[in-house]
Write a protein that holds these residues in place. Structure first.
Motif, PDB file in Angstrom:
ATOM      1  N   GLN A 164       0.882  -1.082  -0.004  1.00 27.84           N
ATOM      2  CA  GLN A 164       0.139   0.055  -0.175  1.00 27.84           C
ATOM      3  C   GLN A 164       0.704   1.187   0.092  1.00 27.84           C
ATOM      4  OE1 GLN A 164      -2.761  -0.771   3.310  1.00 27.84           O
ATOM      5  NE2 GLN A 164      -4.021  -1.868   1.846  1.00 27.84           N
ATOM      6  N   LEU A 165       2.137   1.173   0.629  1.00 27.14           N
ATOM      7  CA  LEU A 165       2.964   2.228   0.539  1.00 27.14           C
ATOM      8  C   LEU A 165       3.570   2.579  -0.681  1.00 27.14           C
ATOM      9  CD1 LEU A 165       5.568   2.270   3.619  1.00 27.14           C
ATOM     10  CD2 LEU A 165       4.132   4.061   2.969  1.00 27.14           C
ATOM     11  N   ALA A 166       3.682   1.287  -1.351  1.00 28.53           N
ATOM     12  CA  ALA A 166       4.550   1.293  -2.700  1.00 28.53           C
ATOM     13  C   ALA A 166       3.795   1.955  -3.741  1.00 28.53           C
ATOM     14  CB  ALA A 166       5.192  -0.060  -3.163  1.00 28.53           C
ATOM     15  N   THR A 167       2.178   1.763  -3.777  1.00 26.74           N
ATOM     16  CA  THR A 167       1.333   2.155  -4.626  1.00 26.74           C
ATOM     17  C   THR A 167       0.476   3.290  -4.222  1.00 26.74           C
ATOM     18  OG1 THR A 167      -0.288   0.766  -3.401  1.00 26.74           O
ATOM     19  CG2 THR A 167       0.771  -0.326  -5.294  1.00 26.74           C
ATOM     20  N   SER A 168       1.304   4.314  -3.539  1.00 27.33           N
ATOM     21  CA  SER A 168       0.608   5.702  -3.267  1.00 27.33           C
ATOM     22  C   SER A 168       0.524   6.469  -4.559  1.00 27.33           C
ATOM     23  CB  SER A 168       1.558   6.337  -2.301  1.00 27.33           C
ATOM     24  OG  SER A 168       1.688   5.642  -0.953  1.00 27.33           O
ATOM     25  N   ILE A 169      -0.248   7.194  -4.461  1.00 27.11           N
ATOM     26  CA  ILE A 169      -0.518   8.223  -5.872  1.00 27.11           C
ATOM     27  C   ILE A 169       0.451   9.293  -5.660  1.00 27.11           C
ATOM     28  CG2 ILE A 169      -1.851   9.571  -7.152  1.00 27.11           C
ATOM     29  CD1 ILE A 169      -2.474   6.487  -6.990  1.00 27.11           C
ATOM     30  N   ARG A 170       1.321   9.541  -6.320  1.00 28.23           N
ATOM     31  CA  ARG A 170       2.393  10.598  -6.444  1.00 28.23           C
ATOM     32  C   ARG A 170       2.248  11.643  -7.580  1.00 28.23           C
ATOM     33  NH1 ARG A 170       7.019   8.987  -3.432  1.00 28.23           N
ATOM     34  NH2 ARG A 170       6.864   7.076  -2.535  1.00 28.23           N
ATOM     35  N   ASP A 171       1.278  11.420  -8.431  1.00 23.14           N
ATOM     36  CA  ASP A 171       1.364  12.365  -9.547  1.00 23.14           C
ATOM     37  C   ASP A 171      -0.355  12.963  -9.723  1.00 23.14           C
ATOM     38  OD1 ASP A 171       0.853  13.377 -12.125  1.00 23.14           O
ATOM     39  OD2 ASP A 171       0.972  11.361 -13.189  1.00 23.14           O
ATOM     40  N   PRO A 172      -0.046  14.568  -9.419  1.00 23.98           N
ATOM     41  CA  PRO A 172      -1.077  15.100  -9.361  1.00 23.98           C
ATOM     42  C   PRO A 172      -2.254  15.174 -10.432  1.00 23.98           C
ATOM     43  CG  PRO A 172       0.930  16.522  -8.797  1.00 23.98           C
ATOM     44  CD  PRO A 172       1.322  15.224  -9.430  1.00 23.98           C
ATOM     45  N   LYS A 173      -1.670  14.841 -11.721  1.00 24.40           N
ATOM     46  CA  LYS A 173      -2.599  14.449 -12.743  1.00 24.40           C
ATOM     47  C   LYS A 173      -3.595  13.414 -12.590  1.00 24.40           C
ATOM     48  CE  LYS A 173      -2.889  15.001 -17.623  1.00 24.40           C
ATOM     49  NZ  LYS A 173      -1.904  14.968 -18.853  1.00 24.40           N
ATOM     50  N   GLN A 174      -2.937  12.263 -12.040  1.00 21.44           N
ATOM     51  CA  GLN A 174      -3.698  11.035 -11.870  1.00 21.44           C
ATOM     52  C   GLN A 174      -4.468  11.265 -10.626  1.00 21.44           C
ATOM     53  OE1 GLN A 174      -1.109   7.775 -10.606  1.00 21.44           O
ATOM     54  NE2 GLN A 174      -2.527   6.460 -10.961  1.00 21.44           N
TER      55      GLN A 174
ATOM     56  N   HIS B 216      15.956   4.275  33.560  1.00 22.71           N
ATOM     57  CA  HIS B 216      15.118   5.468  33.878  1.00 22.71           C
ATOM     58  C   HIS B 216      13.875   5.515  33.096  1.00 22.71           C
ATOM     59  CE1 HIS B 216      18.566   7.136  32.179  1.00 22.71           C
ATOM     60  NE2 HIS B 216      17.743   7.672  31.225  1.00 22.71           N
ATOM     61  N   VAL B 217      13.913   4.733  31.786  1.00 27.90           N
ATOM     62  CA  VAL B 217      12.830   5.198  31.061  1.00 27.90           C
ATOM     63  C   VAL B 217      11.636   4.386  31.259  1.00 27.90           C
ATOM     64  CG1 VAL B 217      11.875   5.268  28.609  1.00 27.90           C
ATOM     65  CG2 VAL B 217      14.378   5.971  28.922  1.00 27.90           C
ATOM     66  N   GLN B 218      10.407   4.812  31.547  1.00 29.61           N
ATOM     67  CA  GLN B 218       9.256   4.235  31.650  1.00 29.61           C
ATOM     68  C   GLN B 218       8.085   4.103  30.809  1.00 29.61           C
ATOM     69  OE1 GLN B 218       8.109   6.686  34.992  1.00 29.61           O
ATOM     70  NE2 GLN B 218       9.486   5.621  36.549  1.00 29.61           N
ATOM     71  N   ARG B 219       8.124   5.090  29.900  1.00 29.83           N
ATOM     72  CA  ARG B 219       6.916   5.278  29.001  1.00 29.83           C
ATOM     73  C   ARG B 219       7.548   5.134  27.674  1.00 29.83           C
ATOM     74  NH1 ARG B 219       5.935   8.700  33.169  1.00 29.83           N
ATOM     75  NH2 ARG B 219       6.369  10.589  31.601  1.00 29.83           N
ATOM     76  N   LEU B 220       6.927   4.441  26.714  1.00 28.49           N
ATOM     77  CA  LEU B 220       7.054   4.597  25.137  1.00 28.49           C
ATOM     78  C   LEU B 220       5.943   5.222  24.524  1.00 28.49           C
ATOM     79  CD1 LEU B 220       8.733   4.057  22.613  1.00 28.49           C
ATOM     80  CD2 LEU B 220       7.610   1.697  22.618  1.00 28.49           C
ATOM     81  N   ARG B 221       5.943   6.145  23.853  1.00 22.59           N
ATOM     82  CA  ARG B 221       4.950   6.817  23.188  1.00 22.59           C
ATOM     83  C   ARG B 221       5.251   6.910  21.498  1.00 22.59           C
ATOM     84  NH1 ARG B 221       2.933  13.116  23.741  1.00 22.59           N
ATOM     85  NH2 ARG B 221       3.909  12.726  25.693  1.00 22.59           N
ATOM     86  N   VAL B 222       4.129   6.507  20.748  1.00 23.66           N
ATOM     87  CA  VAL B 222       4.248   6.641  19.411  1.00 23.66           C
ATOM     88  C   VAL B 222       3.552   7.442  18.601  1.00 23.66           C
ATOM     89  CG1 VAL B 222       4.354   5.068  17.070  1.00 23.66           C
ATOM     90  CG2 VAL B 222       5.103   4.191  19.228  1.00 23.66           C
ATOM     91  N   HIS B 223       4.036   8.785  18.024  1.00 21.04           N
ATOM     92  CA  HIS B 223       3.146   9.399  17.323  1.00 21.04           C
ATOM     93  C   HIS B 223       3.142   9.415  15.751  1.00 21.04           C
ATOM     94  CE1 HIS B 223       2.147  13.111  19.894  1.00 21.04           C
ATOM     95  NE2 HIS B 223       2.789  12.562  20.769  1.00 21.04           N
ATOM     96  N   THR B 224       2.062   8.972  15.374  1.00 18.66           N
ATOM     97  CA  THR B 224       1.798   8.471  13.853  1.00 18.66           C
ATOM     98  C   THR B 224       0.638   8.685  13.397  1.00 18.66           C
ATOM     99  OG1 THR B 224       1.754   6.304  12.653  1.00 18.66           O
ATOM    100  CG2 THR B 224       1.156   6.069  15.159  1.00 18.66           C
ATOM    101  N   ARG B 225       0.362   8.913  12.046  1.00 17.16           N
ATOM    102  CA  ARG B 225      -0.724   8.933  11.327  1.00 17.16           C
ATOM    103  C   ARG B 225      -0.759   7.854  10.418  1.00 17.16           C
ATOM    104  NH1 ARG B 225      -4.324  12.592   9.527  1.00 17.16           N
ATOM    105  NH2 ARG B 225      -4.329  13.114   7.375  1.00 17.16           N
ATOM    106  N   LEU B 226       0.065   6.741  10.677  1.00 15.80           N
ATOM    107  CA  LEU B 226       0.003   5.491   9.746  1.00 15.80           C
ATOM    108  C   LEU B 226      -1.492   4.628  10.252  1.00 15.80           C
ATOM    109  CD1 LEU B 226       3.450   4.596   8.826  1.00 15.80           C
ATOM    110  CD2 LEU B 226       1.198   3.963   7.331  1.00 15.80           C
ATOM    111  N   PRO B 227      -1.830   4.448  11.396  1.00 12.07           N
ATOM    112  CA  PRO B 227      -3.092   3.711  11.517  1.00 12.07           C
ATOM    113  C   PRO B 227      -4.338   4.433  11.017  1.00 12.07           C
ATOM    114  CG  PRO B 227      -1.989   4.130  13.726  1.00 12.07           C
ATOM    115  CD  PRO B 227      -1.293   4.964  12.655  1.00 12.07           C
ATOM    116  N   ILE B 228      -4.100   5.458  10.622  1.00 10.75           N
ATOM    117  CA  ILE B 228      -5.279   6.395   9.819  1.00 10.75           C
ATOM    118  C   ILE B 228      -5.212   6.316   8.559  1.00 10.75           C
ATOM    119  CG2 ILE B 228      -6.217   8.625   9.415  1.00 10.75           C
ATOM    120  CD1 ILE B 228      -6.282   7.996  12.253  1.00 10.75           C
ATOM    121  N   VAL B 229      -4.029   6.334   8.100  1.00  9.99           N
ATOM    122  CA  VAL B 229      -3.749   6.408   6.475  1.00  9.99           C
ATOM    123  C   VAL B 229      -3.379   4.997   5.960  1.00  9.99           C
ATOM    124  CG1 VAL B 229      -1.960   7.190   4.778  1.00  9.99           C
ATOM    125  CG2 VAL B 229      -2.370   8.493   6.718  1.00  9.99           C
ATOM    126  N   ILE B 230      -2.857   3.993   6.609  1.00  9.95           N
ATOM    127  CA  ILE B 230      -2.653   2.782   5.974  1.00  9.95           C
ATOM    128  C   ILE B 230      -2.957   1.684   7.317  1.00  9.95           C
ATOM    129  CG2 ILE B 230      -1.160   1.139   5.201  1.00  9.95           C
ATOM    130  CD1 ILE B 230       0.281   2.966   3.497  1.00  9.95           C
TER     131      ILE B 230
END
Ligand SMILES: *Cc1c(COP(=O)(O)O)cnc(C)c1O
Ligand code: SF4
Length: 335
Positions: free
Chosen positions: A17-27, A186-200
């Protein structure tokens, strides 16, 4: 002329799905049946910051509507090239809080790790559209400097995977990185900021859940959704899997003129988020990045919207209205 059926798109792997993204405005204009008068502006702005939209996101855009709230987030417009007073290429001054490549340490107790310079989608309002990622290329040897920095500062309790989009990286790499972070006591928490669950949404694989929830770190994820139309059934399924695996889910939204600057859009967004297991966290005023001025909403209007939301919804469904100010030691509440 969308050439792949809906069923075919959803059955592709996330890498496909990443590889088949649309990258051409005309398309893009062709596929959505949009007027070719938009093409010249789109091509010019695309040269500055390329168009990129994956098929699962494209499926949620209405045909023939140049004002569709999802389309407006991805379609390059000629107006992006107009200079606007107060707008710059690095409004957050992050290039000065970059103690080692790939790490941003601005706030007490937490650091941003630029895990991946890549994104699955190019959002026109993006505050990182001019960030010098060349010096922030990730990989184990680069991450090692960031890991050493974190290990040497015991005030750091939370590591935030950021980007670009951190989930554009392979699970194998993320597994390695997360094990290294977890080995720093000393690191307790891991946070992931992402838009991928929305996009793909197919990005939320079993191996993704595995690295995210198999260490002692307390996991959370901040998804970046700007409109209720983004939260379709596939997205809901991905979020449900994360939630069931024990990941705390939050959302941040950028307030965008013509996209979500109405009571009804923001109210529906909060209600839909809660329905799919996510709490609203921040509503961001736009960062003043060159190219995004046409998305700006005034503080007066933003505060009015928050007042209307507060009158319409329970307190836990009202996000905090904030802005990022380079010298501040946290996001700044707009009251
Ligand atoms: C937004 C941001 C954070 C996280 O801030 P929270 O208020 O904890 O969500 C951390 N570091 C940087 C540099 C940020 O921009
Ligand atoms: S996903 Fe985030 S970092 Fe990537 S272009 Fe969109 S707003 Fe920018």
């Amino acid at each position: 002329m969308i050439t792949r059926s809906v069923a075919t798109v959803d059955s592709l792997t996330w890498q496909e799905q990443l590889a088949t993204s649309i990258r051409d405005p005309k398309q893009l204009l062709n596929m959505l049946g949009l007027d070719t008068s938009l093409l010249d502006g789109a091509l010019n702005a695309h040269e500055d910051f390329p168009l990129r939209v994956p098929l699962p996101y494209l499926q949620r855009i209405a045909k023939g509507d140049p004002n569709d709230p999802l389309l407006r987030q991805v379609l390059p417009l000629g107006s992006e090239l107009l200079a606007a007073p107060g707008y710059s290429d690095d409004p957050l001054d992050e290039q000065n809080s970059n103690p080692v490549p790939g790490l941003v340490h601005k706030y007490h107790g937490r650091v941003l790790l630029i895990v991946s310079p890549n994104c699955a989608i190019n959002c026109r309002y993006c505050f990182r559209r001019h960030f010098p990622y060349q010096g922030n290329k990730p990989g184990r040897s680069e991450w090692q400097h960031a890991l050493d920095y974190i290990a040497n500062d015991s005030s750091i309790r939370e590591v935030i995977y950021s980007g670009g989009d951190p989930l554009a990286t392979s699970d194998k790499q993320l597994q390695w990185l997360t094990e290294q972070v977890a080995s720093i006591k000393h690191v307790q928490r891991l946070r992931v900021h992402t838009r991928l669950p929305i996009v793909i949404p197919n990005r939320i694989t079993d191996s993704c859940l595995q690295w995210l929830t198999s260490t002692r770190l307390i996991p959370s994820m901040v998804i970046h959704s700007n409109h209720p139309n983004e939260l379709d059934k596939e997205v809901a399924n991905a979020l449900y899997r994360l939630k069931r695996a024990g990941v705390t889910l939050l959302n941040q939204t950028v307030l965008l003129s013509g996209i979500n600057d109405t009571l009804s859009a923001l109210q529906q967004l909060s209600e839909r988020l809660f329905e799919v297991g996510v709490l609203p966290y921040y509503l961001h005023q736009l960062d003043r990045i060159n190219g995004a001025a046409h998305f700006e909403v005034t503080d007066l209007r933003a505060k009015q919207l928050i007042a209307e939301l507060t009158a319409a919804l329970p307190g836990y469904l009202v996000p905090k209205l904030v802005r990022e100010i380079p010298s501040a030691n946290s996001k700044v509440l707009i009251l």
